[in-house]
Design an enzyme around this catalytic site. Structure first.
Site, mmCIF file in Angstrom:
data_model
loop_
_atom_site.group_PDB
_atom_site.id
_atom_site.type_symbol
_atom_site.label_atom_id
_atom_site.label_comp_id
_atom_site.label_asym_id
_atom_site.label_seq_id
_atom_site.Cartn_x
_atom_site.Cartn_y
_atom_site.Cartn_z
ATOM 1 N N ASP A 34 0.698 -1.241 0.073
ATOM 2 C CA ASP A 34 0.014 -0.140 -0.107
ATOM 3 C C ASP A 34 0.999 1.291 0.109
ATOM 4 O OD1 ASP A 34 -2.076 -1.663 -0.030
ATOM 5 O OD2 ASP A 34 -2.689 -1.258 2.173
ATOM 6 N N PHE A 35 2.115 1.142 0.809
ATOM 7 C CA PHE A 35 2.839 2.241 0.956
ATOM 8 C C PHE A 35 3.553 2.766 -0.624
ATOM 9 C CE2 PHE A 35 7.086 4.277 1.518
ATOM 10 C CZ PHE A 35 6.671 5.379 2.169
ATOM 11 N N ASP A 38 0.857 4.268 -2.592
ATOM 12 C CA ASP A 38 0.547 5.673 -2.452
ATOM 13 C C ASP A 38 1.516 6.631 -2.793
ATOM 14 O OD1 ASP A 38 -1.706 4.809 -1.189
ATOM 15 O OD2 ASP A 38 -1.071 4.694 1.048
ATOM 16 N N GLU A 113 -25.409 -17.216 -13.616
ATOM 17 C CA GLU A 113 -24.609 -16.267 -13.036
ATOM 18 C C GLU A 113 -25.041 -15.907 -11.729
ATOM 19 O OE1 GLU A 113 -24.325 -12.714 -15.670
ATOM 20 O OE2 GLU A 113 -23.826 -14.092 -17.384
ATOM 21 N N LYS A 115 -26.866 -12.989 -9.320
ATOM 22 C CA LYS A 115 -27.811 -11.927 -9.629
ATOM 23 C C LYS A 115 -27.476 -11.048 -8.552
ATOM 24 C CE LYS A 115 -32.552 -10.346 -10.345
ATOM 25 N NZ LYS A 115 -32.231 -9.182 -9.774
ATOM 26 N N ASP A 117 -26.941 -7.683 -6.242
ATOM 27 C CA ASP A 117 -28.218 -7.190 -5.449
ATOM 28 C C ASP A 117 -27.427 -5.466 -5.242
ATOM 29 O OD1 ASP A 117 -30.492 -6.342 -4.350
ATOM 30 O OD2 ASP A 117 -30.324 -7.341 -2.571
ATOM 31 N N GLU A 173 -23.421 -4.100 -12.177
ATOM 32 C CA GLU A 173 -24.178 -3.839 -11.116
ATOM 33 C C GLU A 173 -23.128 -3.136 -10.179
ATOM 34 O OE1 GLU A 173 -27.152 -4.599 -11.483
ATOM 35 O OE2 GLU A 173 -28.225 -4.670 -9.418
ATOM 36 N N TYR A 225 -21.599 -7.637 -16.523
ATOM 37 C CA TYR A 225 -22.365 -8.861 -17.007
ATOM 38 C C TYR A 225 -22.889 -8.792 -18.380
ATOM 39 C CZ TYR A 225 -26.037 -6.454 -14.249
ATOM 40 O OH TYR A 225 -26.836 -5.441 -13.880
ATOM 41 N N LYS A 288 -29.033 -17.332 -18.739
ATOM 42 C CA LYS A 288 -28.959 -16.574 -19.872
ATOM 43 C C LYS A 288 -28.715 -17.794 -20.959
ATOM 44 C CE LYS A 288 -27.158 -12.181 -17.858
ATOM 45 N NZ LYS A 288 -26.150 -11.596 -17.758
ATOM 46 N N LYS A 312 -35.139 -15.845 -8.131
ATOM 47 C CA LYS A 312 -34.876 -15.070 -6.738
ATOM 48 C C LYS A 312 -35.085 -16.360 -5.929
ATOM 49 C CE LYS A 312 -35.515 -10.673 -7.781
ATOM 50 N NZ LYS A 312 -36.316 -9.871 -6.870
ATOM 51 N N CYS A 406 -60.547 7.369 10.184
ATOM 52 C CA CYS A 406 -59.245 7.618 9.843
ATOM 53 C C CYS A 406 -58.538 7.999 10.918
ATOM 54 C CB CYS A 406 -59.308 8.765 8.573
ATOM 55 S SG CYS A 406 -57.683 9.136 8.181
ATOM 56 N N CYS A 409 -57.556 11.986 10.019
ATOM 57 C CA CYS A 409 -58.380 13.153 9.992
ATOM 58 C C CYS A 409 -59.755 12.664 10.789
ATOM 59 C CB CYS A 409 -58.640 13.460 8.522
ATOM 60 S SG CYS A 409 -59.531 12.327 7.594
ATOM 61 N N CYS A 424 -60.068 6.045 3.336
ATOM 62 C CA CYS A 424 -60.671 7.196 4.256
ATOM 63 C C CYS A 424 -61.314 8.094 3.020
ATOM 64 C CB CYS A 424 -59.260 8.130 4.673
ATOM 65 S SG CYS A 424 -59.625 9.873 5.092
ATOM 66 N N CYS A 430 -57.474 15.207 4.237
ATOM 67 C CA CYS A 430 -56.710 14.406 4.842
ATOM 68 C C CYS A 430 -55.403 14.496 4.768
ATOM 69 C CB CYS A 430 -57.410 12.999 4.747
ATOM 70 S SG CYS A 430 -56.485 11.636 5.810
HETATM 71 S S1 IVH Z 1 -28.543 -9.360 -17.324
HETATM 72 C C1 IVH Z 1 -31.294 -7.468 -20.535
HETATM 73 N N1 IVH Z 1 -27.018 -10.484 -15.208
HETATM 74 O O1 IVH Z 1 -30.889 -7.560 -12.159
HETATM 75 C C2 IVH Z 1 -30.915 -8.084 -19.212
HETATM 76 N N2 IVH Z 1 -28.603 -8.594 -14.660
HETATM 77 O O2 IVH Z 1 -34.143 -7.785 -12.241
HETATM 78 C C3 IVH Z 1 -29.486 -7.599 -18.501
HETATM 79 N N3 IVH Z 1 -28.768 -8.028 -12.272
HETATM 80 O O3 IVH Z 1 -31.583 -4.908 -14.616
HETATM 81 C C4 IVH Z 1 -29.687 -7.812 -17.402
HETATM 82 N N4 IVH Z 1 -27.048 -9.452 -11.644
HETATM 83 O O4 IVH Z 1 -29.852 -4.768 -12.779
HETATM 84 C C5 IVH Z 1 -27.967 -9.511 -15.562
HETATM 85 N N5 IVH Z 1 -25.763 -11.345 -13.534
HETATM 86 C C6 IVH Z 1 -26.735 -10.493 -13.919
HETATM 87 C C7 IVH Z 1 -27.323 -9.626 -13.174
HETATM 88 C C8 IVH Z 1 -28.305 -8.804 -13.344
HETATM 89 C C9 IVH Z 1 -27.905 -8.401 -11.333
HETATM 90 C C10 IVH Z 1 -29.649 -7.053 -12.246
HETATM 91 C C11 IVH Z 1 -29.720 -6.008 -13.318
HETATM 92 C C12 IVH Z 1 -31.202 -6.218 -13.845
HETATM 93 C C13 IVH Z 1 -31.939 -6.722 -12.762
HETATM 94 C C14 IVH Z 1 -32.858 -7.653 -13.206
#
Ligand code: IVH
Length: 684
Positions: A34-35, A38, A113, A115, A117, A173, A225, A288, A312, A406, A409, A424, A430
Site C-alpha cells: 500500500d505504501f 500511495d 450467473e 444476480k 443485489d 451492477e 455482466y 441466460k 430469486k 381515519c 383526520c 378514508c 386528510c
Molecule cells: S442481465 C437485458 N445479469 O437484475 C438484461 N442482470 O432484475 C440485462 N442483475 O436489470 C441484465 N445481476 O440490474 C443481468 N448477472 C446479472 C445480473 C443482473 C444483477 C440486475 C440488473 C437487471 C436486474 C433485473
C-alpha cells in the site's frame, strides 16, 4: 522537470498505477505494498497539479475524486435498460426452457450467473476510455453519474488489451461489499446520520452524492455482466464476458455454462446456501441463453429479454413479537395496517415494522398483540407478516379489530364491495392524502419538479403553504426562504433541523416555472384522477386535445376512446363537476399550465426524445439542419438555438464553431454526430 519529461513520467506512472489497481481491485492479488502504491499515486497527483494541461480525463487520479456534480443530468439510454423476468420455482425454470426450445429447436447452452443485489449501471467507452456512466432511471433515461463512477477503483477508466469496439456500452451492477457497508453505517451512526437499511440502498445513496471525493471513500465496487448491442465481434455471451475480463473489467468468477436443467438447479441450490459466504449481497441467479444469435431469435418482450430469466432466492424468515399495530393512510386514502415488532435481524437488516396489507389479511392471519409472528423479507424492502406461531399464543390475547375512522383526520372509513382495502373518503382534507397527491403531481413522470422532492412537500404542507397543486404556483421567494423543519432523528433521538436557503428556494421556484412547459398529457396524469394513469392520460389527451373538451365529454364519448372503459370513464365524469376541481383547474390554468395540445404533436413518431433539448449546429452529410430538427420534434424533443446547461445533446456537423464546441465541452454536454443521432432514432 520540464514539460516533456513530465509528460513521459505521467504516462509511465499512469500505466503502472493502472496495472496495480487492476491487480488489487479486479484480480484481488496485490502487486505492491500500500505504501509503495500511495507514493506512486502521490507523485502522479503532484505532477498533474504542476502541469494541469497534462492531466488526462482517464488518469488514475480520477479515482481519488474531487469533481463536483451540480446536477445529475438525465441521459437517454442508447439501449433501454430492461429488467428480467423473475421466477421462484423449478417449474418456472422448466417453463422458461420449454419456451426457448419451442423457438430455437436445437440444443441450447445457458450461462448461469449470480444476480448481484446492487444498482444497475451502464458504462460507455469510446476509443477505450470511459466517457459516460448512467444509472437505470426509468429504463429509458437515467442519471449521468460519470464523475462519481470514475472513483470506483475496480472500474477501468482506460481499457487494457485490445479488440474492443471503438464505442460500446457495458452493463453491470454497482455494489457495496458487506465490510464497507458496516464501516460506512458505523461512521454514519457516529455522525448522527441515519444508517442505510441495506448495502443496495447505501450504494445507490453513495452514487448520488454531489462530491465525488466523498464517493471515493465509500469503496463501491462493481461486477459487469452484459454487453448490449447487436454488432459485437463475438458469438456467445460467455465470450463477451471473457473479452470484457481481458479489457480489465471485473467479471464474476462464478459464471458457468450449463446444458441441462439439472445443472441449472445444481447451480441454484449451491448458491442458495453459498451466498451467505460471499462478501456482498446477491438475491438470486440469472440464467441466460449463451448463443447471441439465439438470443436475437428469441428477442424481447416490452419489459425483458426472452433469452434470460432470474431465479430469486426464497425470502428469509424469522419470528419475533408483535408489539402493536398502527394504521397508515396512503395517497389514495387506502388504510394499511402496519405491525410494530420487537426489532429482529433479518437478511442483513434490523426489522422493526412489517406490513399487514389490509383488513382481510389482518383477519385471516388472526394476529394479536403479544403474538409471536413469522416475518419474511421478500425481494422488496418492506417485510411482511406471514403467520402466527399459535403454539406460543397467550390465553389472554384478544382478537384485533380494524379501525372505523381515519387515524389522521377522523373521517368514517368506507369500503367498496369487492375491494379489500378500507378508504378514508376525505380526499381533500386528510393530510397524507393531500401530501400524497402533491408528491404525485411533482413526480418525475408527471410535472417533474424534482427540486421539491425529498420531503420538501411535507415542509410546505406543515407550514400551511400548500394544500393542493395549484398552491405551488403561488409560492414566492419570500414565502419559502428560511422555512424550517425540526425532526427527531431515529438514531440518536436528537432534534435535527433543515431549513430552506437561497439556493434551495431558487431551485424550487425554477422547477415550478419549468413545469409550465410540461405537455398536456402529463399534466392530465399529474392531476391524479383515479384510474387515469400515464397511458390513459396520453390516450385522453390525444383524443380530446384540451381539458375543456375532455370535461364536456359524456360517458359514450369517453368510452369511445381506445383503452377507456366504464370504470375509468365514471371516475372522470365524477371528477370534473366537483367545484373544488373546477377551482383547481381555473387556478392552474391561470398559473400557465398546459391544458391543451397542438394537433401537430400527435404526428409524433415517438416520445423517445421527450424532455430532451438539442442544439443542432454545422453542416451534415445526409440531412439538412431543418430535417434533423423536424426529426427531433417528431420524437418529442425540443430544439434550442444556443448551448446552455439545459442542453441535453449537441448534434454537431462539419464546421461547427469552435466556441460552441468549447462551451459544450465545458458544460459536459455530449456532442453527437449525425450517425450517432440516427442510431438513437432507430433504437426502440
Ligand atoms: S442481465 C437485458 N445479469 O437484475 C438484461 N442482470 O432484475 C440485462 N442483475 O436489470 C441484465 N445481476 O440490474 C443481468 N448477472 C446479472 C445480473 C443482473 C444483477 C440486475 C440488473 C437487471 C436486474 C433485473
Amino acid at each position: 522537470m520540464d514539460h516533456i519529461e513530465a509528460k513521459e513520467r505521467i504516462a509511465v506512472l499512469s500505466d503502472e498505477i493502472r496495472r496495480h489497481n487492476h491487480s488489487y481491485y479486479v484480480l484481488s492479488t496485490p502487486s505492491i505494498s500500500d505504501f509503495e502504491f500511495d507514493m506512486l499515486l502521490e507523485e502522479l497527483i503532484r505532477l498533474e497539479k504542476e502541469h494541469p494541461d497534462l492531466a488526462e480525463p482517464d488518469s488514475p487520479t480520477q479515482h481519488v475524486g474531487g469533481g463536483i456534480t451540480r446536477e445529475f443530468r438525465q441521459v437517454q439510454h442508447k439501449y433501454p435498460m430492461l429488467s428480467l423476468g423473475n421466477t421462484y420455482s423449478e417449474e418456472d425454470i422448466r417453463d422458461f426452457e420449454e419456451r426457448i426450445h419451442k423457438t430455437i429447436g436445437d440444443e441450447v447452452e445457458y450461462v448461469c450467473e449470480l444476480k448481484f443485489d446492487g444498482v444497475a449501471i451502464g458504462l460507455t467507452y469510446r476509443d477505450g476510455r470511459l466517457v459516460q456512466a448512467v444509472t437505470r432511471g426509468d429504463g429509458i433515461r437515467g442519471d449521468d453519474v460519470t464523475t462519481n463512477v470514475k472513483t470506483i477503483r475496480s472500474i477501468p477508466l482506460k481499457l487494457h488489451g485490445s479488440g474492443f469496439p471503438d464505442e460500446f456500452e457495458i452493463r453491470g451492477e454497482l455494489i457495496l461489499p458487506h465490510a464497507s457497508f458496516e464501516k460506512m453505517n458505523g461512521q454514519r451512526l457516529e455522525d448522527g446520520d441515519e444508517p442505510f437499511a441495506n448495502p443496495r440502498n447505501a450504494a445507490s445513496g453513495s452514487l448520488k452524492m454531489l462530491d465525488s471525493a466523498e464517493v471515493a471513500k465509500r469503496n463501491l465496487d462493481g461486477f459487469f455482466y452484459y454487453l448490449p448491442g447487436d454488432n459485437l465481434p463475438f458469438k456467445t455471451h460467455y465470450e463477451c464476458l471473457l473479452a470484457a475480463k481481458s479489457w480489465g473489467f471485473k467479471i464474476s468468477e462464478f459464471a458457468v455454462r450449463c446444458k441441462t436443467s439439472e445443472e441449472i438447479f445444481d447451480y441454484i441450490n449451491t448458491w442458495d446456501v453459498a451466498r451467505h459466504d460471499l462478501s456482498f449481497d446477491i438475491d438470486g441467479v440469472v440464467i441466460k441463453v449463451n448463443d447471441l444469435r439465439q438470443q436475437e431469435m428469441l428477442g424481447y418482450t416490452a419489459k425483458s429479454p426472452r433469452w434470460a430469466i432470474s431465479y430469486k432466492f426464497r425470502a428469509e424468515q424469522v419470528s419475533t413479537e408483535l408489539l402493536s399495530v398502527a394504521f397508515q393512510v396512503g395517497r389514495t386514502g387506502a388504510i394499511t395496517p402496519v405491525a410494530n415488532l420487537q426489532p429482529v435481524q433479518l437478511a442483513g437488516t434490523v426489522v422493526k415494522r412489517a406490513t399487514l396489507h389490509n383488513a382481510d389479511v389482518l383477519a385471516s392471519l388472526d394476529v394479536r398483540i403479544g403474538d409471536t409472528v413469522f416475518v419474511e423479507k421478500g425481494g422488496e424492502i418492506i417485510p411482511k407478516i406471514i403467520g402466527v406461531d399459535f403454539t406460543r399464543r397467550s390465553a389472554e390475547s384478544v382478537p384485533l379489530s380494524f379501525i372505523n375512522t381515519c387515524p389522521e383526520c377522523g373521517a368514517a372509513l368506507v369500503r367498496t364491495a369487492g375491494e379489500s382495502a378500507w378508504y378514508c373518503p376525505n380526499e381533500n382534507g386528510c393530510p397524507p392524502q393531500i401530501k400524497g397527491k402533491l408528491e404525485h403531481f411533482i413526480s418525475r413522470r408527471a410535472m417533474n419538479i424534482d427540486s421539491l422532492g425529498e420531503g420538501k412537500i411535507e415542509i410546505l404542507f406543515d407550514n400551511g403553504l400548500v394544500h393542493n397543486c395549484a398552491d405551488l404556483y403561488d409560492l414566492t421567494y419570500d414565502r419559502l426562504i428560511g422555512l424550517e423543519k425540526t425532526y427527531e432523528s431515529t438514531v440518536d433521538k436528537k432534534e435535527k433541523k433543515i431549513s430552506f436557503r437561497e439556493k434551495t428556494v431558487t431551485n424550487i421556484l425554477n422547477g415550478i416555472e419549468s413545469s409550465k412547459n410540461v405537455s398536456f398529457d402529463r399534466v392530465l396524469y399529474a392531476l391524479g384522477i383515479r384510474f387515469v394513469g400515464e397511458t390513459v392520460a396520453k390516450k385522453l389527451a390525444a383524443h380530446f386535445l384540451s381539458i375543456e373538451k375532455l370535461a364536456q365529454a359524456d360517458l359514450n364519448e369517453l368510452i369511445e376512446v381506445e383503452e377507456i372503459g366504464e370504470k375509468i370513464a365514471r371516475s372522470i365524469l365524477a371528477w370534473f363537476p366537483d367545484p373544488r376541481n373546477i377551482e383547481l383547474l381555473g387556478r392552474l390554468s391561470a398559473g400557465g399550465i398546459q391544458f391543451s395540445m397542438d394537433e401537430s404533436l400527435l404526428a409524433r413518431d415517438s416520445d423517445k426524445f421527450s424532455g430532451l433539448i438539442f442544439v443542432v449546429s454545422g453542416v451534415f452529410e445526409n440531412f439538412s439542419r431543418d430535417e434533423l430538427k423536424k426529426t427531433i420534434e417528431a420524437h418529442g424533443g425540443k430544439n434550442a438555438g444556443s448551448i446552455s446547461s439545459k442542453t441535453s445533446y449537441v448534434l454537431a456537423g462539419e464546421n461547427m464553431g469552435p466556441e460552441k464546441r468549447k462551451k459544450a465541452e465545458k458544460l459536459g454536454i455530449p456532442i453527437i454526430s449525425e450517425a450517432d443521432f440516427l442510431e438513437m432514432v432507430s433504437q426502440h
